[in-house]
Design an enzyme around this catalytic site. Structure first.
Site, mmCIF file in Angstrom:
data_model
loop_
_atom_site.group_PDB
_atom_site.id
_atom_site.type_symbol
_atom_site.label_atom_id
_atom_site.label_comp_id
_atom_site.label_asym_id
_atom_site.label_seq_id
_atom_site.Cartn_x
_atom_site.Cartn_y
_atom_site.Cartn_z
ATOM 1 N N TYR A 1 0.869 -1.136 -0.003
ATOM 2 C CA TYR A 1 0.137 -0.025 0.007
ATOM 3 C C TYR A 1 0.862 1.488 0.198
ATOM 4 O O TYR A 1 1.980 1.236 0.342
ATOM 5 C CB TYR A 1 -0.979 0.124 1.007
ATOM 6 C CG TYR A 1 -0.829 -0.111 2.528
ATOM 7 C CD1 TYR A 1 0.624 -0.004 3.049
ATOM 8 C CD2 TYR A 1 -1.609 -0.582 3.489
ATOM 9 C CE1 TYR A 1 1.089 0.084 4.436
ATOM 10 C CE2 TYR A 1 -1.337 -0.891 4.909
ATOM 11 C CZ TYR A 1 0.023 -0.182 5.109
ATOM 12 O OH TYR A 1 0.513 -0.330 6.710
ATOM 13 N N GLU A 2 0.313 2.226 -0.498
ATOM 14 C CA GLU A 2 0.852 3.726 -0.403
ATOM 15 C C GLU A 2 2.101 3.564 -2.043
ATOM 16 O O GLU A 2 3.064 4.378 -1.836
ATOM 17 C CB GLU A 2 1.623 4.327 0.639
ATOM 18 C CG GLU A 2 0.392 4.536 1.666
ATOM 19 C CD GLU A 2 -0.706 5.441 1.215
ATOM 20 O OE1 GLU A 2 -0.706 6.004 0.277
ATOM 21 O OE2 GLU A 2 -1.743 5.144 1.771
ATOM 22 N N GLY A 3 1.842 2.636 -2.714
ATOM 23 C CA GLY A 3 2.561 2.632 -3.748
ATOM 24 C C GLY A 3 3.562 1.436 -3.525
ATOM 25 O O GLY A 3 4.501 1.403 -2.623
#
Length: 595
Positions: free
Chosen positions: A442-444
């Protein structure tokens, strides 16, 4: 059976001795009153909160998870979460680094990051709820209108509201140019937002009176692709320009995901059905505002990896000192016992030292990133701010991706130290591994961070951030050239920096002939960069320990760990370089139908 103690001694060492932050605070406007004594007091109170309130909920929240009611779309967090959040708010932790103008305490981000590491190590699931509130605060602070800061930012700082970040859609993950959520202008200046967002952390819960969703959507006349994306504030309960909370908005949680880990953190599908939203920032410029929030979150997720590494190491170390198995190869060490503790065995030490080297080095790196935020926010010199911004932009994908990937490695080693007990739920190690694995996504994802580092933050900028960091290495090596106690670290660090620069130039040359070379090299380049960056922080840590007033045992431990890092982990750069220089053909030559 899984315990956590806040690493106060090493946090103080990183903040005061390695990074010399008291001296930095003395130079930054608005920070002069932040003394080492104040920092220590805040850390001690933070440690007390996480150890007494959050840590006891760590395993029970994993077993219980969140509860979704399809009848009304409500979500109930695990037992104890709401009471813990109320205590968090009562003690003012949510506004620790927020501006005083909006009810915060305006302390530096480095202090907030140290607290966040402890929070996430103690209870990652719980820590996810305030994580995005911090990002929403940053987005509103930098891009919101005055009335929006009063109506939305202040309640977030006060803890009455939390924030979310709504980017991903079922058909559009990292490719935000494909998103379909739309926003129709309304007569009162608001917009009606319609669409579905998925994987929304904290999209629905029972901790606060309201939840503020920052939503990417398209205006009717928006151009295609990423140039046509705007950002909107969409509250769970409507909030007008006067800041008064009104009726329920047309946004609802459709379901929560059943995940491999972080079970106490609600990951939601959010449905917007003409929900009232307010444009934040300029039309069609939503990504600029969202990236303010996203970069804050990426640094925060790096801290999650750090916290999980440290917790796993603490438990593995305690077990390795207690568990008796076989005798040392050089003869019995525990003469009064039937076997020696497993910490005497070389391979167990390899795993423990890997955890220790990666976590303690990462602490200095992560806190350095936070200190750059403080410079960007507080310095009154434009050139200084620009330099810090360029350096942090370069380091952000390294902090996010390397710290979480290293956490996967370290927590796996820590679990392995337990043998068969490692995968037994009662010991709590398998939970840490499950939780950790999610942080790389998550978050890239790691791949996205790698492309950002090599493509956008290095090649597109002519390596401005890389040059800043290389300058730091050169200056440090020059300062210690005549120090015989540092020779074993200075020589390989200087050589690594030279090789890093030459490798980057070679990738750039190849990419000019074949653009696929960037994607083929990016992940290896990310790790290569991360290992060199960590070597710098380990060398600085040894120098700081030697120069400081730490106990001799502490100094020895730092030097021994640094030696292990330089001799056993830094050489990984050679294999990453070999993979990069092998080129893109071995990845791209095979026909799709041959897979």
């Amino acid at each position: 059976m899984n315990a956590y103690s806040a690493p106060l001694r090493d946090l103080r060492f990183a903040l005061h001795d390695v990074l010399e932050l008291p001296a930095l605070y003395a130079r930054l406007p608005g920070s002069q009153d932040v003394t080492a004594e104040l920092v220590d007091a805040v850390l001690e109170e933070g440690a007390r909160f996480v150890e007494e309130v959050l840590a006891p909920l760590h395993q029970s929240a994993d077993a219980e998870g969140c509860h979704f009611d399809p009848a009304d779309g409500s979500v109930r967090t695990p037992q104890g979460f709401k009471a813990a959040y109320e205590q968090w708010v009562e003690n003012g932790w949510g506004g620790l680094t927020a501006p005083e103008a909006w009810g915060g305490q305006n302390l530096p981000e480095t202090i907030g990051s140290a607290i966040k590491e402890m929070v996430d190590a103690a209870n990652l699931s719980w820590g996810n709820y305030p994580l995005l509130s911090h990002g929403a605060t940053e987005a509103l602070k930098h891009h919101g209108e005055e009335w929006q800061r009063e109506a939305f930012l202040r309640p977030i700082v006060e803890g009455r509201y939390t924030g979310t970040m709504c980017l991903t859609e079922p058909h559009a993950g990292s490719d935000l140019g494909m998103l379909k959520t739309r926003a129709e202008p309304q007569a009162d200046g608001s917009h009606a937002v319609t669409g579905t967002k998925i994987f929304i952390t904290g999209g629905e819960h029972d901790l606060t009176d309201n939840i503020i969703h920052l939503v990417l959507a398209r205006l009717p006349d928006a151009p295609a692709g990423t140039k046509g994306i705007s950002l909107f504030i969409v509250p769970k309960f409507k909030v007008g320009r006067d800041g008064v909370q009104g009726e329920r908005n047309a946004v609802r949680c459709g379901s929560i995901e059943h995940k491999m880990g972080i079970h106490g953190s609600a990951t939601c599908v959010m449905n917007f059905d003409g929900a009232q939203g307010w444009l934040i920032g300029e039309p069609n410029r939503g990504l600029a505002a969202m990236f303010t929030m996203m970069n804050s979150a990426r640094l925060g997720v790096g801290l999650q990896g750090l916290g999980l590494m440290d917790r796993a190491y603490q438990n593995a170390l305690a077990y390795a000192k207690d568990r008796l198995q076989m005798r040392s190869p050089t003869g019995p060490k525990a003469q009064d016992k039937p076997a020696d503790p497993i910490i005497v065995h070389p391979d167990v030490r390899r795993m423990l030292l890997t955890c220790k080297a990666l976590s303690e080095g990462s602490r200095a790196l992560a806190l350095h990133g936070a200190s750059l935020l403080d410079v960007i926010e507080r310095s009154d010199d434009a050139a200084t701010r620009q330099h810090a911004d360029e350096l942090l932009s370069f380091l952000t994908p390294i902090i996010k991706a390397c710290l979480t990937e290293w956490a996967v490695e370290a927590t796996s080693h820590a679990l392995q130290c337990f043998g068969g007990h490692g995968y037994i739920r009662e010991w709590g190690m398998e939970q840490i591994v499950r939780d950790t694995r999610i942080t790389t996504i998550y978050e890239g994802t790691t791949g996205i961070q790698a492309l950002d580092l090599l493509g956008r933050k290095t090649l597109q900028t002519q390596g401005v951030g890389l040059k800043h960091f290389l300058t730091m290495i050169v200056e440090f090596c020059t300062a210690h050239t005549q120090n015989p106690a540092m020779t074993e670290f200075i020589a390989p660090l200087a050589k690594s920096a030279q090789d890093w620069q030459q490798l980057t130039l070679e990738i750039g040359k190849r990419a000019g002939q074949n653009p696929e070379e960037i994607g083929a090299a990016s992940v290896d380049y990310l790790f290569y960069s991360g290992y060199v960056v960590l070597a710098y922080w380990w060398a600085r840590s040894v120098a700081a320990a030697d120069a400081g007033n730490q106990p001799e045992a502490f100094k020895r431990a730092k030097r021994d760990t640094a030696r292990f890092y330089f001799q056993r982990i830094l050489p990984r750069t050679h294999s990453h370089a070999a993979a990069i220089l092998s080129g893109a053909d071995n990845l791209m030559a095979m026909a799709v139908e041959d897979f």
